[in-house]
Design a protein around this motif. Sequence first.
Motif, PDB file in Angstrom:
ATOM      1  N   PHE A  52      34.540 -45.032  17.571  1.00  0.00           N
ATOM      2  CA  PHE A  52      33.583 -46.089  17.205  1.00  0.00           C
ATOM      3  C   PHE A  52      32.873 -46.519  18.474  1.00  0.00           C
ATOM      4  N   LEU A  53      31.546 -46.605  18.428  1.00  0.00           N
ATOM      5  CA  LEU A  53      30.782 -47.012  19.611  1.00  0.00           C
ATOM      6  C   LEU A  53      29.872 -48.181  19.277  1.00  0.00           C
ATOM      7  N   ARG A  54      29.820 -49.126  20.202  1.00  0.00           N
ATOM      8  CA  ARG A  54      28.894 -50.251  20.027  1.00  0.00           C
ATOM      9  C   ARG A  54      27.477 -49.756  20.345  1.00  0.00           C
ATOM     10  N   VAL A  73      28.613 -47.490  15.508  1.00  0.00           N
ATOM     11  CA  VAL A  73      28.509 -46.219  14.800  1.00  0.00           C
ATOM     12  C   VAL A  73      29.821 -45.485  15.049  1.00  0.00           C
ATOM     13  N   PHE A  74      30.104 -44.522  14.188  1.00  0.00           N
ATOM     14  CA  PHE A  74      31.353 -43.802  14.448  1.00  0.00           C
ATOM     15  C   PHE A  74      31.206 -42.313  14.171  1.00  0.00           C
ATOM     16  N   PHE A  75      32.048 -41.556  14.848  1.00  0.00           N
ATOM     17  CA  PHE A  75      32.151 -40.111  14.646  1.00  0.00           C
ATOM     18  C   PHE A  75      33.589 -39.855  14.214  1.00  0.00           C
ATOM     19  N   TRP A  94      41.069 -55.143  12.782  1.00  0.00           N
ATOM     20  CA  TRP A  94      41.137 -55.041  14.246  1.00  0.00           C
ATOM     21  C   TRP A  94      39.813 -54.516  14.810  1.00  0.00           C
ATOM     22  N   ILE A  95      39.263 -53.513  14.117  1.00  0.00           N
ATOM     23  CA  ILE A  95      37.989 -52.926  14.579  1.00  0.00           C
ATOM     24  C   ILE A  95      36.870 -53.969  14.505  1.00  0.00           C
ATOM     25  N   PRO A 122      40.903 -48.984  23.343  1.00  0.00           N
ATOM     26  CA  PRO A 122      39.605 -49.612  23.623  1.00  0.00           C
ATOM     27  C   PRO A 122      38.940 -48.918  24.814  1.00  0.00           C
ATOM     28  N   LEU A 123      37.665 -48.668  24.675  1.00  0.00           N
ATOM     29  CA  LEU A 123      36.902 -48.069  25.782  1.00  0.00           C
ATOM     30  C   LEU A 123      36.113 -49.216  26.415  1.00  0.00           C
ATOM     31  N   ALA A 124      36.844 -50.070  27.173  1.00  0.00           N
ATOM     32  CA  ALA A 124      36.286 -51.320  27.701  1.00  0.00           C
ATOM     33  C   ALA A 124      35.647 -52.054  26.528  1.00  0.00           C
ATOM     34  N   ASP A 125      34.390 -52.492  26.691  1.00  0.00           N
ATOM     35  CA  ASP A 125      33.737 -53.228  25.619  1.00  0.00           C
ATOM     36  C   ASP A 125      32.872 -52.310  24.771  1.00  0.00           C
ATOM     37  N   ASN A 126      32.832 -51.029  25.145  1.00  0.00           N
ATOM     38  CA  ASN A 126      31.846 -50.137  24.537  1.00  0.00           C
ATOM     39  C   ASN A 126      32.246 -49.537  23.200  1.00  0.00           C
ATOM     40  N   GLY A 127      33.547 -49.427  22.965  1.00  0.00           N
ATOM     41  CA  GLY A 127      33.955 -48.801  21.720  1.00  0.00           C
ATOM     42  C   GLY A 127      35.456 -48.594  21.657  1.00  0.00           C
TER      43      GLY A 127
END
Lengths: 612, 381
Positions: A52-54, A73-75, A94-95, A122-127
């Motif tokens: 999931f990416l912001r 968006v998500f892949f 949670w997401i 978590p990828l920092a705040d990005n996704g």
Amino acid sequence: MSDSRQIDTLNLISIQHELAMNIGLDPQLVPMVRRLMKVCLRRLSVRRAYLFLRIDEDELLPAEATPGPENSVFFAMPADRQAEILDTPQVGEWIVDFFRGSLTSAEVTLFQFGRQFVYAYPLADNGVLLLDRSNTPLPDILVGALTPVFERLRQGCEAAIKHEQIIHEVERRRVAERRIQHLAFHDDLTGLPNRRHLLKQLNQLCERHVAGQGHCALIYLGLDNFSDINESLGYQIGDAVLGAISKRIVLADEKLAATARLDGDEFGFLITDLSTEESAASERVVTLTRWLLLQIEQPCELDDRTVSVAASAGITVFKADAEQPQAVLSHGRSALRRAKSLGRNTIHLHDTSLDEETSQRLSLDYDMRSALKSGDFQLWLQPQVDQQGRIIGAETLIRWNHAEKGLLLPNSFIPMAEKSGFIVPLSEWVLNEACRLIKLLNDQAVWPAGAKLGVNLSAKQFHQPDFVNRVLTTIKERNVSAEQIELELTERTLLDNVEEAIEKMQQLREAGLQISIDDFGTGYSSLAYLRRLPINRVKIDRAFVANIDSSTDDQAIVEVIISIARHFDMQVIAEGIDRPEALQTLVAMGCHQFQGFLFHRPMPLESFLELS
Amino acid sequence: MNRVFSSVQLDASGTVAGLRDSLQAAVGQGAKGLLLLIGSSNKIDLKQLPSLLREIAIPAVGVVVPGVLLQDQVYEDGIAVCGLTSTSAATVVPNINRSEQELNQDIQQILGVNPNPSGVLIVIDGLSRGVDNFVTTLHDCIGPDVQVIGAGCGHRDFSLQPNVITTDGLLSNAALLLFTTMELVTSVSHGWEPVEGPFLVTDASDNQIQQINYQPAFPFYLDILAQHLGRTVAVEEFSALANHYPFGMAQLDSEFLVRDPVNRVGNAIVFAGAVPTNAMVYLLHASPNDLVEAAGTAATDLRSRFSSRYGQEASLNVFLIDCISRRMVMGEEYDDELAIIRRCLPNNVSVLGILSIGEIANSHQGGIQWLNKTTVIGGLA
């Protein structure tokens, strides 16, 4: 089977390295994510992986991505457009919380439901990267060891998104530049290339010319009387006709370097490598041009009407190494003008004499403009007399005191001035100078009471929208009486737009100016509107006066003119009186005002002053 | 497999006329489509088959395999004529070397006419470079919940010849998909165990390993063989020994994924499947007995899973994919493998299968894996 909860160091390193090495190998986001997910499925034995990416509002939505919650968006791999994982208890919430920014922990989170284990990195705040695994959990040591790997994923995604934005921006600019390029070199109405494009092709042709290549040709084609279509049927129909014709004029079999719409109703065709023999090249291009003209003559079937139009063409045949592009274009245009002047629906091949004419014309135009600045123009006066020879006024006549060619008469420069538009400033100078002369004559008390100074008007000057205003302003500024000025118009000037002419003439008359029709009898004026024209005086053209004593035809015409003038209460003056016989005949017919060599030749002011 | 196959008949005639009769017989028994498993030693000229298939009134497709497995026998020159119960279920995907995107489109189209499958049988050109890409794409399309069983097809001598036969002609680099809505359960086992390792693959591309532990792969392989055997190993011995000493890639919660070394190119080793850089590998070995036992385990496991799920075995239909390389390792003892499989299954089930060049099955997590030297047994109910 190895125990998933146990893992040796080499295996750990092996997994870390394989995952890490597959991040950033591809600079594009989607291939990079897919590549990593494949490795996750194989090396981490997960059932499905999600990323999931912001996405910020101004960021692009990758085509392969699916919209997720809260501007994400998500892949997924394997594909999962519905994001089934979000239905798993707690994971969906949670997401959502993550993308709302209400989660404080940046640590990996494990969700366990029976035999399902979902790891959220978590990828920092990005996704967030989600790994969905069945049956057994990942070894704890591996879970921790993956954190730096996925930090690298975050950096990779960020770089890929930026990279794609740059690519997109570059592409967007490229498209815009292409569009601008297209607009710069194409005509909006017909979609054909424009003059600039043709000139560019011509430039390239001349620059890249290879010795031994055949002759080239430019066909400069103009539609005949196209303005009539615009004016009578409207511009919409005119545009439709242009569009229809543009589609027809295709020289498919030729080595055509360019086809272009050069101007409103003018088209250009640049043909290369015709023949090494000039005569053969000329013959070929004339044949092509004839074919083109035939194509144009085919009626245009528009929605509810059929419109036919003919065309003329000028052709210039040239060697690409011997000509300048601008000169080629200029030769083509000159040839078209010549074709049109020879009659419509005509083809004319450019020749050298046409060059000389053009050159002379350009030189004359330049000299005239210089002459106006340096005061080389003069107004001469030709007295007008009554039956007894008494001066009742004068017509001003322009002379050019040329430094090299001596005194030039109007017929050697006025036609060019009319063509180039220089006639407008020149006419303004004439009016100003006439006002100055009136003032001078008044001051010296040599101007009989009621006498008028005739000033010739050009058609272009008369049709200027602010013509009346300019005349009145000039008279006012020069402080002369309007009644002392007689504006001389030709019949043709009036006939161009009768309603406009009547309105302007009425305004001038109301201001006190006198108006006469010059060359009366040559313009086929209709009595219907002659009656409505506010004219003070008509001038009988010299063509009817020259042999009036011997020509019964001329007598008949002059009689009619005098009769009409009387009927409409206009004065009559005959010009071009150079013999006593003509004078006697005119007097006998009832004309009492005259102008001509028999009385006075045109003369400079100094001579005029001496008359009195 | 009576709900996928309406009939299964072995044609051993070796003639077009004989085969035509077999095909007609299958049609007569109500087949809606035909799948031919053709032993590569069959005498029929394969070029005659497209026109023969066109003669049949129903869709028909054939695959060339090293051997046809029926009950507990291998038929290298026989043809299994399998009548299909559905016309739309057997579809050929040509040119599997195409891009992932193009393959995805093709597979989605096939899924459009075979909605909600629960299982799929794949037969794919076992020597094609596109195998890995195809199975990954298929997995992406069908997800982790559709069970897969599959075989690599091709000729017994591993020659690069066309091996999929359609009415349009002979194809290489093609895959055949047979979807079913019946429940498919698979069991996978190989019996290979690590004898040396682990080693880190430090340079590899596709199915070639260039370096292991930062050393040229081929000499390194010979060294570890020598270490294991306690003697020097000559370069010439590679062909003979490699079949008995494959590599195994470690997986987190599954058996080793076996990779069969099949060739040598300079200092690189060519495997019958992809090996990525950074993979952790072991040298594996198995005795014929180990292999037979593993095959038995696979059959027993399948039987027990069906028993626990359905409580009865009457409707169990078995499809067996067994690697030709196992047969090469075991030699005459291979009969024991087929026998034990047959023995571990109930008497009333029929076993149909392929002696394959590579096998396909799901991992424990649902991923689709390309396997070597492995036994895959699928049960349909």
